[in-house]
Write an enzyme that holds these catalytic residues in place. Sequence first.
Site, short mmCIF file in Angstrom:
data_model
loop_
_atom_site.label_atom_id
_atom_site.label_comp_id
_atom_site.label_asym_id
_atom_site.label_seq_id
_atom_site.Cartn_x
_atom_site.Cartn_y
_atom_site.Cartn_z
N PHE A 72 26.09 39.53 33.61
CA PHE A 72 25.30 38.92 32.52
C PHE A 72 26.03 37.80 31.79
O PHE A 72 25.57 37.35 30.74
CB PHE A 72 24.87 40.00 31.50
CG PHE A 72 23.66 40.76 31.94
CD1 PHE A 72 22.40 40.19 31.88
CD2 PHE A 72 23.77 42.05 32.42
CE1 PHE A 72 21.28 40.89 32.29
CE2 PHE A 72 22.65 42.76 32.83
CZ PHE A 72 21.40 42.17 32.76
N GLU A 73 27.16 37.35 32.32
CA GLU A 73 27.89 36.25 31.68
C GLU A 73 26.97 35.04 31.47
O GLU A 73 27.08 34.31 30.50
CB GLU A 73 29.06 35.79 32.57
CG GLU A 73 30.24 36.73 32.58
CD GLU A 73 30.98 36.78 31.26
OE1 GLU A 73 31.20 35.72 30.66
OE2 GLU A 73 31.30 37.89 30.80
N GLY A 102 45.99 28.88 32.06
CA GLY A 102 44.63 28.50 31.64
C GLY A 102 43.97 29.64 30.90
O GLY A 102 44.30 30.81 31.10
N THR A 103 43.02 29.30 30.04
CA THR A 103 42.38 30.34 29.22
C THR A 103 40.88 30.40 29.47
O THR A 103 40.10 30.72 28.59
CB THR A 103 42.64 30.09 27.72
OG1 THR A 103 42.21 28.75 27.42
CG2 THR A 103 44.08 30.26 27.36
N GLY A 104 40.47 30.05 30.70
CA GLY A 104 39.04 30.16 31.06
C GLY A 104 38.59 31.60 30.93
O GLY A 104 39.39 32.53 30.99
N CYS A 148 30.99 28.45 36.84
CA CYS A 148 31.75 28.38 38.10
C CYS A 148 30.83 28.64 39.30
O CYS A 148 31.17 28.31 40.42
CB CYS A 148 32.92 29.35 38.08
SG CYS A 148 32.45 31.02 37.64
N ASN A 149 29.66 29.23 39.06
CA ASN A 149 28.76 29.57 40.18
C ASN A 149 27.59 28.61 40.38
O ASN A 149 26.96 28.62 41.43
CB ASN A 149 28.17 30.97 39.98
CG ASN A 149 29.19 32.04 40.29
OD1 ASN A 149 30.11 31.80 41.07
ND2 ASN A 149 29.07 33.19 39.68
#
Length: 418
Positions: A119-120, A193-195, A58-59
């Site tokens: 840290f994702e 949603g399951t993001g 997403c970033n």
Amino acid sequence: MRSYHISKHNSFYAIGLSYKKADAEVRGKFSLDVLGVDHIMVQAKEQGIDGLLVISTCNRTELYGFAQHPFQLIKLLCDQTLGNVEEFQEVAYVYKNHDAISHMFRVGTGLDSQILGDFEIISQIKQGFYRSKKQEMANPFLERLCNAVIQASKRIKNETELSSGATSVAFASVKYILNTISDISEKNILLFGTGKIGRNTCENLIKHSKNSHITLINRTREKAEVIAGKFDLTVKDYGDLQTEIRKADILVVATGAQLPTISKALIYPKKPLLILDLSVPKNVSDDVLELDNVSLVHLDQLSQITDDTLTKRKEFVPKAEAINEQVRKEFLKWLETRKFAPVINALKEKLKTMKAEEIDFHSKKLSDFNQDQAEIISERIIQKITKQFANHLKSSEVDTQDSLELIQKVFQLELDSK
């Protein structure tokens, strides 16, 4: 600066865009799902690109790979996404060789994250490498580089407090909800949603709000049921989305859709509703803001929420950078060695051929010739000679390329074309 190539003609590039210059809308245009990543890999292979790693979160969206020119990688990205070259160039960065390697270290260790120390990203790098391997687009360089970045990330986690305390977009979301909504335990919360960020938000919400009125909807019901089972939540069908939105006080959207899935038409205008859009591309249409009772907050706004935890984390940046530098230098040393390994191996083979010829000659000529002893002595001499050459090539004062060419010339070495 010496450049570190795997092939004579290609350089190692990192091209991409991130939250630093590209807002969620622009990042959305360049975002890639798994299928998109695989298509890029297939195209890259057809174009003769050797080694490619793609990450899309997403970033940020980034391509790391070997090319004659970075435009080859930029074109691959633009051909596979909704963005064009002009838009990319406005917000993009391009790093080459050393700088590209350093960039991956910063990204993979949370130093370049939207929330410092998040840290994702390391799991995204692992996932990206897995896709490269699956598509036969991984090479020893990329494998070693990814492993080095993973190693640095582990060390920073263990040896510093860069990721201490609860600071993440998911935590920021919950903090925002708790600060904005009173009587949270009485409110109806809908997670669509399951993001990953959505799941983490959901977990944080349960932990901090003691709320049991949480409903989960996903296009594929099975995925929703797996998550709901962990947290004891209610699951509804995708067809019930409009009904459930009308019941909700808080709507958290975390889908991976490429186009907005929530619009003004789905919302009951007479009731206050707080919407958190944790998706990139954005999944909530801006037209919802035309309704008086609706507030909409996006991921990028949540990421700007800073707290004491973040201030504390900043103290550990120098230590994290020092660890990165140490691991990066070890990687570059390996790379330098890899560059001259074929010449050293060819030299060793040449000396072994000379040894075999000499032993054969003397065994025929001398009646009391001790072949075993001659083998041992010759082998030790070969080891010492090749070690001298390797040490010479490792020296920072030496122009490695010139030395390699001279060794090849003097010993008339033929290198394996691989």
